[in-house]
Design a protein around this motif. Sequence first.
Motif, mmCIF file in Angstrom:
data_model
loop_
_atom_site.group_PDB
_atom_site.id
_atom_site.type_symbol
_atom_site.label_atom_id
_atom_site.label_comp_id
_atom_site.label_asym_id
_atom_site.label_seq_id
_atom_site.Cartn_x
_atom_site.Cartn_y
_atom_site.Cartn_z
ATOM 1 N N ASP A 201 -10.818 -1.688 10.872
ATOM 2 C CA ASP A 201 -9.434 -1.209 10.864
ATOM 3 C C ASP A 201 -9.468 0.279 11.190
ATOM 4 O OD1 ASP A 201 -6.797 -0.562 10.275
ATOM 5 O OD2 ASP A 201 -7.129 -0.587 8.097
ATOM 6 N N THR A 202 -9.122 0.632 12.426
ATOM 7 C CA THR A 202 -9.272 2.030 12.850
ATOM 8 C C THR A 202 -8.078 2.884 12.416
ATOM 9 O OG1 THR A 202 -8.241 1.709 15.029
ATOM 10 C CG2 THR A 202 -10.626 1.314 14.880
ATOM 11 N N THR B 113 -5.062 5.626 7.303
ATOM 12 C CA THR B 113 -6.506 5.404 7.319
ATOM 13 C C THR B 113 -7.202 6.650 7.850
ATOM 14 O OG1 THR B 113 -6.110 3.063 7.683
ATOM 15 C CG2 THR B 113 -8.321 3.878 8.230
ATOM 16 N N LYS C 271 -1.552 4.097 2.541
ATOM 17 C CA LYS C 271 -1.954 5.444 2.983
ATOM 18 C C LYS C 271 -2.535 5.392 4.395
ATOM 19 C CE LYS C 271 -1.487 7.463 -1.181
ATOM 20 N NZ LYS C 271 -0.825 6.272 -1.748
ATOM 21 N N SER D 282 -3.401 -1.521 8.741
ATOM 22 C CA SER D 282 -4.056 -1.719 7.440
ATOM 23 C C SER D 282 -3.318 -2.763 6.613
ATOM 24 C CB SER D 282 -4.129 -0.393 6.681
ATOM 25 O OG SER D 282 -4.918 0.533 7.404
HETATM 26 MG MG MG Z 1 -4.377 2.240 8.493
#
Ligand code: MG
Length: 174
Positions: free
Chosen positions: A67-68, A43, A41, A25
């Motif tokens: 963005d997994t 995801t 944080k 992220s």
């Molecule tokens: Mg993430």
Amino acid sequence: DATVSDSKNLKVKLVLLGDSGVGKSCIVLRFVRGQFDPTSKVTVGASFLSQTIALKDSTTVKFEIWDTAGQERYAALAPLYYRGAAAAVVVYDITSPESFQKAQYWVKELQKHGSPDIVMALVGNKADLHENRSVPLQDATEYAEKNGMFSIETSAKTANNINQLFEEIAKRLL
Ligand code: MG
Ligand code: GTP
């Protein structure tokens, strides 16, 4: 003739995969907004962002980025995001051998179930923490070479190699 510019516009579905906490992220936030969040944080599920870049020859490439979530409980969702992806960024943390193992798992999964012509990048993130390095650069380079992908080390914190990562993917898609 000389006045006609020959430009191309590309749209690219890109997925980021890798262990929780490796900085996926943060890489996306750095690339899209030029920012770094030290309190990022985890995801949940996945998040979507897009960013367009211009290459030297006036070609533009729009990345549609999934963005997994790296936490194990979300692993079964991954195929929803990598299906049909033209590019995959598989991220590990250069201070974490476990995360390098996990990256190899994702590479195998993409080889089995991803698009046959997918462009894959193996990304060693947190390069700013080189004093705590525990994955040798050469291990990553060799693994990437054997698996037909390119490798690069990045830092979302310092921005080192973040734009280069996406530019290299764009070049390989043209
Ligand atoms: Mg993430
Ligand atoms: P999940 O969403 O759970 O899959 O994790 P993630 O891979 O998205 O990790 P995230 O980007 O949230 O970053 C996790 C932690 O690593 C955060 O505390 C970040 O601030 C930190 N971090 C990310 N990139 C870097 C980096 O390049 N250098 C350093 N030193 N820390 C980083």
